[in-house]
Motif scaffolding. Structure first.
Motif, PDB file in Angstrom:
ATOM      1  N   ALA A 187      41.888  33.479  37.622  1.00  0.00           N
ATOM      2  CA  ALA A 187      40.745  33.430  38.531  1.00  0.00           C
ATOM      3  C   ALA A 187      40.576  34.747  39.274  1.00  0.00           C
ATOM      4  O   ALA A 187      39.457  35.256  39.418  1.00  0.00           O
ATOM      5  N   ASN A 188      41.686  35.322  39.745  1.00  0.00           N
ATOM      6  CA  ASN A 188      41.613  36.594  40.474  1.00  0.00           C
ATOM      7  C   ASN A 188      41.083  37.713  39.591  1.00  0.00           C
ATOM      8  O   ASN A 188      40.271  38.535  40.024  1.00  0.00           O
ATOM      9  N   ALA A 189      41.551  37.747  38.339  1.00  0.00           N
ATOM     10  CA  ALA A 189      41.144  38.812  37.437  1.00  0.00           C
ATOM     11  C   ALA A 189      39.673  38.697  37.052  1.00  0.00           C
ATOM     12  O   ALA A 189      38.953  39.694  37.002  1.00  0.00           O
ATOM     13  N   VAL A 190      39.228  37.469  36.802  1.00  0.00           N
ATOM     14  CA  VAL A 190      37.858  37.265  36.320  1.00  0.00           C
ATOM     15  C   VAL A 190      36.841  37.355  37.450  1.00  0.00           C
ATOM     16  O   VAL A 190      35.817  38.038  37.334  1.00  0.00           O
ATOM     17  N   PHE A 191      37.134  36.671  38.566  1.00  0.00           N
ATOM     18  CA  PHE A 191      36.157  36.605  39.651  1.00  0.00           C
ATOM     19  C   PHE A 191      36.444  37.588  40.783  1.00  0.00           C
ATOM     20  O   PHE A 191      35.617  37.767  41.669  1.00  0.00           O
TER      21      PHE A 191
END
Length: 220
Positions: A187-191
């Protein structure tokens, strides 16, 4: 033409052999203590090596892994890594540890370790854990673990741990097959990338309304 095919085949096999040994290599000496000062160091694998004659017992020591950690955060989860960054004696040895502390309903969200397989043992509490295989199957392997139970997460695959208890903490110890395994929280990497991924890309990829993507990017 036959010779060309043979050359291509040999080239592919050579590349495959190189990729097969892309993880930490075996150490070339008894130890190689990491040192940031390169004046007296020799570059070997990821870190410069301290002169073995200058090595101290403290280079191979990390204290306090049994200390309970604060989990007062949004995830109810805290990781205490023990890798080459804080235990320099691990340099070139291809292994590291981590303590995982979970509050009730705490979660170590879906993530991957690009350079390591992970194996955990539960010390306290009850954890629901699992990993998902690569495309196209995306098969979930999941299990509920109790104290003393062990589970392995293959290198590079997305995995997670979740404390299923509503009123009890959980603790686990993880071993990883790299001195510096790295972590990519999905989630951190994508968003939460910097700069942001074009919202149109994420809206299409996740089949979401663009407003939802905008909200998630703000959150992360």
């Amino acid at each position: 033409m036959k010779g060309t095919h043979l050359f291509v085949t040999m080239a592919v096999l050579a590349l495959a052999s190189t990729l097969a040994y892309a993880s930490d290599p075996s150490q070339l000496q008894d130890f190689c203590v990491a040192v940031n000062d390169t004046k007296f160091g020799v570059f070997v694998n990821g870190k410069f090596c301290k002169d073995p004659k200058l090595a101290m017992p403290e280079d191979f020591f990390f204290p306090g892994l049994l200390n309970r950690q604060n989990t007062s955060n949004q995830l109810g989860f805290t990781v205490t890594p023990v890798n080459v960054m804080n235990l320099p004696g691990l340099n070139t040895l291809g292994i590291s540890l981590a303590r995982l502390d979970f509050a009730p309903f705490g979660v170590n969200p879906p993530h991957t370790h690009p350079r390591a397989t992970e194996v955990i043992v539960v010390l306290e509490g009850t954890l629901y854990v699992g990993f998902v295989t690569s495309n196209p199957e995306n098969r979930l392997f999941a299990k509920t673990l109790y104290p003393g139970d062990v589970f392995v997460f293959p290198e590079g695959l997305i995995h997670f741990q979740f404390n299923v208890a509503k009123n009890k903490n959980a603790v686990a110890i993880a071993g990883l097959s790299s001195q510096n395994p790295g972590v990519i929280t999905i989630a951190n990497a994508v968003f939460g990338s910097n700069p942001k991924i074009n919202p149109d890309v994420l809206a299409k990829a996740f089949q979401l309304d663009k407003k939802v993507v905008d909200y998630l990017q703000e959150v992360f």
